[in-house]
Design a protein around this motif. Structure first.
Motif, PDB file in Angstrom:
ATOM      1  N   ALA A  80       0.830  -1.216   0.000  1.00 49.51           N
ATOM      2  CA  ALA A  80       0.000   0.000   0.000  1.00 49.51           C
ATOM      3  C   ALA A  80       0.859   1.259   0.000  1.00 49.51           C
ATOM      4  O   ALA A  80       0.853   2.056   0.940  1.00 49.51           O
ATOM      5  CB  ALA A  80      -0.939  -0.013   1.199  1.00 49.51           C
ATOM      6  N   ASN A  81       1.619   1.448  -1.063  1.00 50.68           N
ATOM      7  CA  ASN A  81       2.390   2.680  -1.263  1.00 50.68           C
ATOM      8  C   ASN A  81       2.256   3.053  -2.736  1.00 50.68           C
ATOM      9  O   ASN A  81       1.942   2.210  -3.582  1.00 50.68           O
ATOM     10  CB  ASN A  81       3.861   2.485  -0.857  1.00 50.68           C
ATOM     11  N   PRO A  82       2.480   4.329  -3.082  1.00 51.12           N
ATOM     12  CA  PRO A  82       2.209   4.798  -4.458  1.00 51.12           C
ATOM     13  C   PRO A  82       2.859   3.975  -5.561  1.00 51.12           C
ATOM     14  O   PRO A  82       2.253   3.750  -6.610  1.00 51.12           O
ATOM     15  CB  PRO A  82       2.751   6.231  -4.440  1.00 51.12           C
ATOM     16  N   LYS A  83       4.062   3.486  -5.366  1.00 50.34           N
ATOM     17  CA  LYS A  83       4.757   2.781  -6.447  1.00 50.34           C
ATOM     18  C   LYS A  83       4.212   1.374  -6.688  1.00 50.34           C
ATOM     19  O   LYS A  83       4.462   0.782  -7.735  1.00 50.34           O
ATOM     20  CB  LYS A  83       6.256   2.713  -6.163  1.00 50.34           C
ATOM     21  N   ASP A  84       3.469   0.827  -5.723  1.00 51.95           N
ATOM     22  CA  ASP A  84       2.961  -0.548  -5.852  1.00 51.95           C
ATOM     23  C   ASP A  84       1.441  -0.610  -5.928  1.00 51.95           C
ATOM     24  O   ASP A  84       0.837  -1.651  -5.667  1.00 51.95           O
ATOM     25  CB  ASP A  84       3.436  -1.401  -4.670  1.00 51.95           C
ATOM     26  N   TYR A  85       0.783   0.497  -6.286  1.00 52.27           N
ATOM     27  CA  TYR A  85      -0.685   0.504  -6.321  1.00 52.27           C
ATOM     28  C   TYR A  85      -1.245  -0.498  -7.320  1.00 52.27           C
ATOM     29  O   TYR A  85      -2.326  -1.056  -7.119  1.00 52.27           O
ATOM     30  CB  TYR A  85      -1.203   1.913  -6.649  1.00 52.27           C
ATOM     31  N   ASP A  86      -0.522  -0.740  -8.420  1.00 53.75           N
ATOM     32  CA  ASP A  86      -0.993  -1.716  -9.411  1.00 53.75           C
ATOM     33  C   ASP A  86      -1.064  -3.116  -8.806  1.00 53.75           C
ATOM     34  O   ASP A  86      -1.953  -3.905  -9.132  1.00 53.75           O
ATOM     35  CB  ASP A  86      -0.072  -1.723 -10.632  1.00 53.75           C
ATOM     36  N   LYS A  87      -0.120  -3.431  -7.924  1.00 51.42           N
ATOM     37  CA  LYS A  87      -0.132  -4.734  -7.261  1.00 51.42           C
ATOM     38  C   LYS A  87      -1.328  -4.850  -6.322  1.00 51.42           C
ATOM     39  O   LYS A  87      -1.958  -5.910  -6.229  1.00 51.42           O
ATOM     40  CB  LYS A  87       1.166  -4.944  -6.491  1.00 51.42           C
ATOM     41  N   VAL A  88      -1.636  -3.760  -5.638  1.00 42.29           N
ATOM     42  CA  VAL A  88      -2.795  -3.769  -4.739  1.00 42.29           C
ATOM     43  C   VAL A  88      -4.076  -4.005  -5.531  1.00 42.29           C
ATOM     44  O   VAL A  88      -4.959  -4.753  -5.106  1.00 42.29           O
ATOM     45  CB  VAL A  88      -2.876  -2.441  -3.951  1.00 42.29           C
ATOM     46  N   LYS A  89      -4.186  -3.375  -6.703  1.00 39.43           N
ATOM     47  CA  LYS A  89      -5.382  -3.545  -7.532  1.00 39.43           C
ATOM     48  C   LYS A  89      -5.565  -4.986  -7.974  1.00 39.43           C
ATOM     49  O   LYS A  89      -6.689  -5.459  -8.131  1.00 39.43           O
ATOM     50  CB  LYS A  89      -5.297  -2.630  -8.757  1.00 39.43           C
ATOM     51  N   ARG A  90      -4.453  -5.676  -8.204  1.00 36.98           N
ATOM     52  CA  ARG A  90      -4.559  -7.082  -8.611  1.00 36.98           C
ATOM     53  C   ARG A  90      -5.015  -7.966  -7.451  1.00 36.98           C
ATOM     54  O   ARG A  90      -5.658  -8.999  -7.662  1.00 36.98           O
ATOM     55  CB  ARG A  90      -3.210  -7.577  -9.144  1.00 36.98           C
ATOM     56  N   LEU A  91      -4.680  -7.561  -6.231  1.00 38.01           N
ATOM     57  CA  LEU A  91      -5.002  -8.369  -5.055  1.00 38.01           C
ATOM     58  C   LEU A  91      -6.379  -8.055  -4.483  1.00 38.01           C
ATOM     59  O   LEU A  91      -7.041  -8.931  -3.912  1.00 38.01           O
ATOM     60  CB  LEU A  91      -3.945  -8.150  -3.970  1.00 38.01           C
ATOM     61  N   LEU A  92      -6.801  -6.796  -4.623  1.00 34.74           N
ATOM     62  CA  LEU A  92      -8.069  -6.353  -4.035  1.00 34.74           C
ATOM     63  C   LEU A  92      -8.817  -5.517  -5.062  1.00 34.74           C
ATOM     64  O   LEU A  92      -8.454  -4.368  -5.318  1.00 34.74           O
ATOM     65  CB  LEU A  92      -7.819  -5.517  -2.771  1.00 34.74           C
ATOM     66  N   SER A  93      -9.863  -6.083  -5.634  1.00 30.10           N
ATOM     67  CA  SER A  93     -10.626  -5.373  -6.655  1.00 30.10           C
ATOM     68  C   SER A  93     -12.052  -5.901  -6.700  1.00 30.10           C
ATOM     69  O   SER A  93     -12.374  -6.933  -6.084  1.00 30.10           O
ATOM     70  CB  SER A  93      -9.963  -5.534  -8.024  1.00 30.10           C
ATOM     71  N   VAL A  94     -12.903  -5.226  -7.449  1.00 30.18           N
ATOM     72  CA  VAL A  94     -14.279  -5.682  -7.630  1.00 30.18           C
ATOM     73  C   VAL A  94     -14.287  -7.031  -8.353  1.00 30.18           C
ATOM     74  O   VAL A  94     -15.117  -7.903  -8.071  1.00 30.18           O
ATOM     75  CB  VAL A  94     -15.094  -4.641  -8.419  1.00 30.18           C
ATOM     76  N   LYS A  95     -13.360  -7.211  -9.285  1.00 28.80           N
ATOM     77  CA  LYS A  95     -13.237  -8.478 -10.001  1.00 28.80           C
ATOM     78  C   LYS A  95     -12.929  -9.617  -9.035  1.00 28.80           C
ATOM     79  O   LYS A  95     -13.500 -10.716  -9.139  1.00 28.80           O
ATOM     80  CB  LYS A  95     -12.125  -8.361 -11.042  1.00 28.80           C
ATOM     81  N   ILE A  96     -12.043  -9.366  -8.085  1.00 23.65           N
ATOM     82  CA  ILE A  96     -11.714 -10.363  -7.060  1.00 23.65           C
ATOM     83  C   ILE A  96     -12.972 -10.736  -6.278  1.00 23.65           C
ATOM     84  O   ILE A  96     -13.237 -11.917  -6.019  1.00 23.65           O
ATOM     85  CB  ILE A  96     -10.635  -9.818  -6.110  1.00 23.65           C
TER      86      ILE A  96
END
Length: 293
Positions: free
Chosen positions: A111-127
């Motif tokens: 949960a930091n600006p440079k890794d936001y894409d990783k967070v989206k893959r782990l926690l999303s509406v699709k998930i």
């Protein structure tokens, strides 16, 4: 999702801005705006946890009806359900697999600006969608799975989405605090234990500076638990224990059984990990299908 980019949604964001601009006290306005995402998320999580629990119950009841007087159907329903559930996750949402708790812990670390894409893959509406659908299919097929870990990942994804849709004029909120609060709210709602969720939040958030959010965090966790209680009723997750006085010999037997159970659980975990490594070594889809069958 297109809804969060629609004119209808943007209208309500602008309407909210005009309403809060009328609040004269900056301190009151900032405190209220900081708390609202946590409170909104906790209510949604409480409702989602109850819906998810009812979905599990529906799957179990449907299975019982299908195999009533036709127990042989299990030999068809079970492998089909396991294969379909596995294929859905593998094909469309690999990060929805497993209990969901490791994904949430990883998202907290990312949960930091440079890794936001990783967070989206782990926690999303699709998930959320594939987690719910795949687990329901597993339950419908007689799978012995729990809803608690998935509820925590779903809750973290809900809070993460709320964080993403906050308008630019909103006071700055920590994404890490939002994800941790989502996980804690999910734990609180899934186990019907608001205090358990608070303890989890304290354990995780003491690793970072969160004094500015602590009131919103704690109230959000409690709201999630109370929302679930209001919808599902008050209950103890593991039932109502009936205890009596225990003799010294009884205590020794409990200690011995505890040691044996701990050792057995350790070997069971090692066996599961070995099976997992073996399954991960499969390099062909037919091997996975054969394994699940």
């Amino acid at each position: 999702m297109k809804f969060f980019q629609s004119g209808f949604f943007n209208y309500f964001k602008e309407l909210g801005k005009r309403i809060f601009d009328n609040i004269k006290s900056e301190r009151v306005k900032n405190n209220l705006l900081t708390a609202i995402p946590f409170w909104l998320g906790s209510i949604i999580v409480g409702c989602a946890a109850v819906f998810y629990a009812q979905l599990f119950l529906l799957g179990e009841n449907l299975l019982v009806k299908m195999i009533h007087n036709r127990i042989w159907l299990l030999f068809i329903i079970m492998p089909v359900a396991f294969i379909v559930s596995w294929w859905l996750v593998k094909r469309f949402s690999p990060y929805a697999r497993g209990s969901g708790i490791p994904q949430v812990m990883a998202a907290i670390e990312f949960a930091n600006p440079k890794d936001y894409d990783k967070v989206k893959r782990l926690l999303s509406v699709k998930i959320i969608f594939y987690k719910v659908v795949s687990s329901f299919i597993l339950v419908l097929g007689g799978g012995a799975i729990g809803r608690e870990g998935p509820t925590i990942q779903i809750s973290g994804a809900i809070f993460n989405k709320i964080y993403e849709i906050l308008p630019g004029w909103w006071p700055r909120i920590s994404r890490k605090s939002m994800i941790v609060t989502g996980a804690a709210a999910g734990l609180s709602a899934a186990f019907n234990t608001p205090l358990g969720g608070v303890v989890f939040a304290v354990e995780e958030l003491t690793k970072i500076h969160f004094n500015h959010f602590k009131t919103a965090v704690f109230t959000a966790v409690i709201i999630a638990g109370l929302t679930a209680q209001q919808l599902a009723g008050t209950y103890l997750y593991l039932g109502f224990p009936k205890t009596t006085a225990v003799s010294f010999s009884g205590l020794m037997a409990i200690v011995l059984l505890g040691l044996l159970a701990g050792a057995a659980a350790s070997y069971l975990s090692k066996t599961i990990l070995l099976l997992q490594r073996w399954r991960n070594s499969f390099n062909a889809t037919w091997k996975h299908l054969l394994f699940w069958y």
